[in-house]
Design a protein around this motif. Structure first.
Motif, PDB file in Angstrom:
ATOM      1  N   UNK A 104       0.836  -1.206   0.000  1.00  0.00           N
ATOM      2  CA  UNK A 104       0.000   0.000   0.000  1.00  0.00           C
ATOM      3  C   UNK A 104       0.871   1.257   0.000  1.00  0.00           C
ATOM      4  N   UNK A 105       1.937   1.229   0.777  1.00  0.00           N
ATOM      5  CA  UNK A 105       2.855   2.377   0.789  1.00  0.00           C
ATOM      6  C   UNK A 105       3.550   2.540  -0.560  1.00  0.00           C
ATOM      7  N   UNK A 106       3.873   1.440  -1.187  1.00  0.00           N
ATOM      8  CA  UNK A 106       4.510   1.503  -2.518  1.00  0.00           C
ATOM      9  C   UNK A 106       3.559   2.158  -3.525  1.00  0.00           C
ATOM     10  N   UNK A 107       2.289   1.785  -3.478  1.00  0.00           N
ATOM     11  CA  UNK A 107       1.306   2.414  -4.373  1.00  0.00           C
ATOM     12  C   UNK A 107       1.178   3.910  -4.060  1.00  0.00           C
ATOM     13  N   UNK A 108       1.170   4.242  -2.784  1.00  0.00           N
ATOM     14  CA  UNK A 108       1.086   5.659  -2.398  1.00  0.00           C
ATOM     15  C   UNK A 108       2.312   6.418  -2.898  1.00  0.00           C
ATOM     16  N   UNK A 163       2.382   9.531  -5.486  1.00  0.00           N
ATOM     17  CA  UNK A 163       3.049  10.794  -5.140  1.00  0.00           C
ATOM     18  C   UNK A 163       4.072  11.167  -6.204  1.00  0.00           C
ATOM     19  N   UNK A 164       4.829  10.193  -6.689  1.00  0.00           N
ATOM     20  CA  UNK A 164       5.857  10.460  -7.689  1.00  0.00           C
ATOM     21  C   UNK A 164       5.275  10.828  -9.047  1.00  0.00           C
ATOM     22  N   UNK A 220      -7.993   5.704  -3.990  1.00  0.00           N
ATOM     23  CA  UNK A 220      -7.146   5.393  -5.149  1.00  0.00           C
ATOM     24  C   UNK A 220      -6.093   4.345  -4.806  1.00  0.00           C
ATOM     25  N   UNK A 221      -5.582   4.381  -3.604  1.00  0.00           N
ATOM     26  CA  UNK A 221      -4.601   3.368  -3.193  1.00  0.00           C
ATOM     27  C   UNK A 221      -5.259   1.997  -3.122  1.00  0.00           C
ATOM     28  N   UNK A 222      -6.462   1.943  -2.565  1.00  0.00           N
ATOM     29  CA  UNK A 222      -7.193   0.673  -2.497  1.00  0.00           C
ATOM     30  C   UNK A 222      -7.450   0.134  -3.898  1.00  0.00           C
ATOM     31  N   UNK A 223      -7.859   1.014  -4.795  1.00  0.00           N
ATOM     32  CA  UNK A 223      -8.139   0.605  -6.169  1.00  0.00           C
ATOM     33  C   UNK A 223      -6.883   0.054  -6.848  1.00  0.00           C
ATOM     34  N   UNK A 224      -5.774   0.747  -6.715  1.00  0.00           N
ATOM     35  CA  UNK A 224      -4.519   0.299  -7.333  1.00  0.00           C
ATOM     36  C   UNK A 224      -4.051  -1.029  -6.743  1.00  0.00           C
ATOM     37  N   UNK A 225      -4.285  -1.233  -5.452  1.00  0.00           N
ATOM     38  CA  UNK A 225      -3.859  -2.465  -4.787  1.00  0.00           C
ATOM     39  C   UNK A 225      -4.849  -3.605  -4.984  1.00  0.00           C
TER      40      UNK A 225
END
Length: 182
Positions: A12-16, A20-21, A32-37
């Motif tokens: 989850x932190x990696x997706x965040x 951010x990047x 959005x993080x939940x969706x990506x994960x």
């Protein structure tokens, strides 16, 4: 209650971090993080109470990695040369993305400052190690009223202040250190 999975937290932190990047810190949000994960929004809330909690975790992770990388980035033999390298390294990191992350901690600034104290303690310990490696430092200057720990704290606080206020000229601090320990 289900046990938390550190691997999922890291994911989850990696997706965040990726958000951010690529899109900026403002684009980070739980949904959005939940969706990506590929997990439910509630799953993210099991690990982070809100966006600020994610930003705080990202900042802490970033500084831990920075301190690890700092160990190999310092090449000078003299303590003062090492201080210049440390300062330049930290300035570069703050300019890259740490400054943006730290600036985004408005709602959790106090918690962020508490966690940064831990990072500062690691930096102080590193400064002491660097002092101990410089054989030109007078051994007679250290006593119970003037310790390596106190001197490392003085240096770290001044470097932090210079970085925080964007006063990037460290030469006067280096001169103080030179006149004190050599």
């Amino acid at each position: 209650m289900r046990r938390k999975d550190d691997t999922l937290r890291d994911t989850l932190l990696e997706y965040a971090r990726n958000v951010a990047d690529s899109e900026g810190i403002g684009a980070i949000n739980i949904r959005s993080i939940a969706q990506k994960a590929g997990v439910a929004t509630g799953t993210v809330y099991n690990y982070f109470s809100n966006k600020d909690d994610i930003l705080l975790a990202l900042t802490e992770e970033y500084w831990k990695q920075t301190l690890i990388e700092l160990r190999t980035a310092i090449t000078s033999d003299s303590f003062c040369g090492q201080l210049e390298e440390i300062f330049a390294f930290l300035k570069n990191r703050i300019d890259q993305s740490a400054g943006k992350l730290m600036g985004s901690l408005g709602n959790v600034e106090t918690a962020g400052q508490e966690r940064m104290r831990s990072m500062q303690a690691h930096l102080e310990a590193a400064l002491i190690q660097h002092m101990e490696r410089d054989t030109h430092i007078r051994k007679s200057i250290w006593d119970e009223t003037f310790t390596k720990q106190q001197f490392a704290r003085f240096i770290m606080l001044n470097m932090t202040l210079l970085l925080k206020t964007k006063a990037y000229d460290i030469h006067f601090l280096i001169e103080i250190v030179k006149r004190t320990i050599y």
